[in-house]
Design an enzyme around this catalytic site. Structure first.
Site, PDB file in Angstrom:
ATOM      1  N   HIS A 260       3.951  73.831 -99.183  1.00  0.00           N
ATOM      2  CA  HIS A 260       4.842  72.997-100.004  1.00  0.00           C
ATOM      3  C   HIS A 260       6.276  73.197 -99.504  1.00  0.00           C
ATOM      4  O   HIS A 260       6.689  72.579 -98.523  1.00  0.00           O
ATOM      5  CB  HIS A 260       4.678  73.378-101.475  1.00  0.00           C
ATOM      6  CG  HIS A 260       5.258  72.392-102.449  1.00  0.00           C
ATOM      7  ND1 HIS A 260       5.879  71.224-102.072  1.00  0.00           N
ATOM      8  CD2 HIS A 260       5.341  72.407-103.820  1.00  0.00           C
ATOM      9  CE1 HIS A 260       6.292  70.555-103.135  1.00  0.00           C
ATOM     10  NE2 HIS A 260       5.993  71.269-104.207  1.00  0.00           N
ATOM     11  N   HIS A 299       3.124  61.707 -93.443  1.00  0.00           N
ATOM     12  CA  HIS A 299       3.009  61.947 -94.888  1.00  0.00           C
ATOM     13  C   HIS A 299       1.850  61.108 -95.409  1.00  0.00           C
ATOM     14  O   HIS A 299       1.781  59.904 -95.135  1.00  0.00           O
ATOM     15  CB  HIS A 299       4.301  61.564 -95.609  1.00  0.00           C
ATOM     16  CG  HIS A 299       4.365  62.066 -97.023  1.00  0.00           C
ATOM     17  ND1 HIS A 299       3.566  61.552 -98.035  1.00  0.00           N
ATOM     18  CD2 HIS A 299       5.117  63.039 -97.599  1.00  0.00           C
ATOM     19  CE1 HIS A 299       3.833  62.184 -99.165  1.00  0.00           C
ATOM     20  NE2 HIS A 299       4.765  63.086 -98.928  1.00  0.00           N
ATOM     21  N   ASP A 347      10.792  66.620 -95.054  1.00  0.00           N
ATOM     22  CA  ASP A 347      11.028  67.996 -94.598  1.00  0.00           C
ATOM     23  C   ASP A 347      11.777  68.003 -93.267  1.00  0.00           C
ATOM     24  O   ASP A 347      12.692  68.806 -93.063  1.00  0.00           O
ATOM     25  CB  ASP A 347       9.699  68.743 -94.459  1.00  0.00           C
ATOM     26  CG  ASP A 347       8.956  68.836 -95.770  1.00  0.00           C
ATOM     27  OD1 ASP A 347       9.559  69.294 -96.746  1.00  0.00           O
ATOM     28  OD2 ASP A 347       7.772  68.443 -95.820  1.00  0.00           O
TER      29      ASP A 347
END
Length: 405
Positions: A260, A299, A347
């Site tokens: 995460h 993603h 990210d």
């Protein structure tokens, strides 16, 4: 069996699911996809779709279906907080991308997420200084941001005035104070009534043009993303009647996992590893050949590219803080796109901002955590006000007892 490919909308319609669920099937390898004719969209195998429909029609138990839904599958919980679409996500019907581009602060975004209406919970005066126990903790230079905040929140909860109040205004005032305090803890700063993005940038001693605006934009885009792991864990804690402080600790603990919050650190390390490469495409090709991952790319909910990353990378390109740093990052993005068609995710964008401004991976994670806290608090408030306990049942798959006792 059909061998042709369908557009995303046609594929979702054929399956009778949302686009997000279609993308979840693709991420789990259930449906093959390929680039569309225009090079920007993707197409989906009608043969795989027909097989999936056949298996579904053959019957699947309700328990198995529920378990399947917990991993990027079908929706399992109702919320009015956020909505994810392939082109971006929304906060109570407002485009998060439009909010980020329009100059909205994290505090203003929090008011929207918490459904405050005309009430401004951030108008309360903050304490002049930290309690002595928190001050002592802040003097420990080797404690990382996430661990510092996680350790401090239970201590702050001891002085929370309305920790278990049922009054909506009290809860939102506590949430506003908690958000400001937690964000300050992440960057080792004092509580401040200044906008959170300014507090964070000041704490890093970076007064370079554009960074404050980039951080503001990133905080808004990070504020919520539906039922991600940390938001779901926060809701579970809040459903037990736990305080907002306790629920936030659960969110931070979940975020600390490498799958995460750790994704930003891996993306940062990936960027640093390739900044010195003259031909990053060769290194990318080597990693793919060895079966290694490309941190910060792809993603499951955005197979055509994470729009949050696009906004942040475009903004970073506009500010160009370090052309010598930014150019290698752009070459890396191009190399990955050329080799496997994957595009940067949030990210990677956060790690790129930190790298371009010569900041650490901890900064990328602190930005993500500070923004996401607004969403955690929204989910905690919504769950508390529902009054329901989240208690799913397990489907036992172990050795059965010899006989009932």
């Amino acid at each position: 069996m059909h061998t042709d490919y369908l557009s995303a909308q046609d594929a979702a319609t054929r399956l009778g699911v949302s686009l997000a669920t279609l993308y979840a099937y693709v991420s789990r390898g259930r449906i093959d996809s390929r680039p569309g004719p225009d090079g920007r969209t993707r197409e989906y195998s009608s043969g795989d779709i027909e097989q999936l429909i056949e298996r579904r029609q053959a019957g699947r138990g309700a328990a198995q279906g529920a378990a399947h839904s917990l991993a990027w599958g079908l929706p399992v919980m109702e919320t009015r907080i956020s909505l994810i679409r392939p082109h971006g996500h929304y906060y109570r019907g407002e485009s998060a991308i439009a909010l980020a581009k329009g100059g909205t602060t994290l505090e203003e975004t929090a008011r929207l997420l918490w459904d405050c209406g005309e009430h401004d919970p951030f108008d309360a005066k903050l304490p002049d200084q930290w309690p002595a126990t928190i001050t002592l903790l802040l003097r420990q230079p080797d404690v990382p941001p996430l661990e510092r905040a996680t350790a401090a929140l239970p201590l702050l909860a001891l002085d929370a005035t309305h920790a278990h109040s049922i009054d909506p205004l009290h809860r939102r005032r506590d949430a506003a104070l908690l958000l400001r305090e937690a964000a300050a803890l992440l960057c080792g700063a004092k509580p401040s009534e200044q906008p959170i993005h300014r507090v964070m940038v000041t704490s890093w001693r970076k007064n370079e043009a554009g960074l404050s605006e980039l951080v503001r934009c990133a905080l808004v885009l990070c504020a919520d993303h539906e039922l991600n792991a940390s938001s779901f864990a926060t809701r579970v804690a809040a459903s037990t009647g736990a305080s907002l402080h306790a629920a936030m600790c659960v969110g931070l603990a979940t975020l600390s996992g490498p799958h995460h919050g750790g994704a930003a650190a891996r993306a940062h390390a990936f960027i640093q590893d390739l900044l010195r490469e003259r031909k990053p495409v060769d290194r990318v090709r080597e990693r793919l050949r060895r079966g290694e991952t490309l941190p910060g790319f792809g993603h499951p909910l955005y197979p055509d590219g994470d729009p949050r990353a696009t906004v942040l990378l475009d903004a970073l390109q506009t500010t160009r803080p370090r052309p010598t740093k930014l150019a290698p990052i752009e070459r890396l993005i191009d190399a990955v796109q050329t080799q496997c068609g994957r595009r940067p995710n949030l990210d990677f964008a956060l790690a790129s901002i930190a790298s371009a401004y010569e900041l650490s991976a901890d900064v990328a994670l602190a930005i993500f955590a500070a923004g996401r806290m607004a969403g955690w608090l929204a989910h905690a408030l919504e769950q508390q006000e529902s009054g329901s306990l989240i208690r799913p049942r397990a489907s036992y798959a172990g050795r059965m007892p010899q006989r009932d006792v």
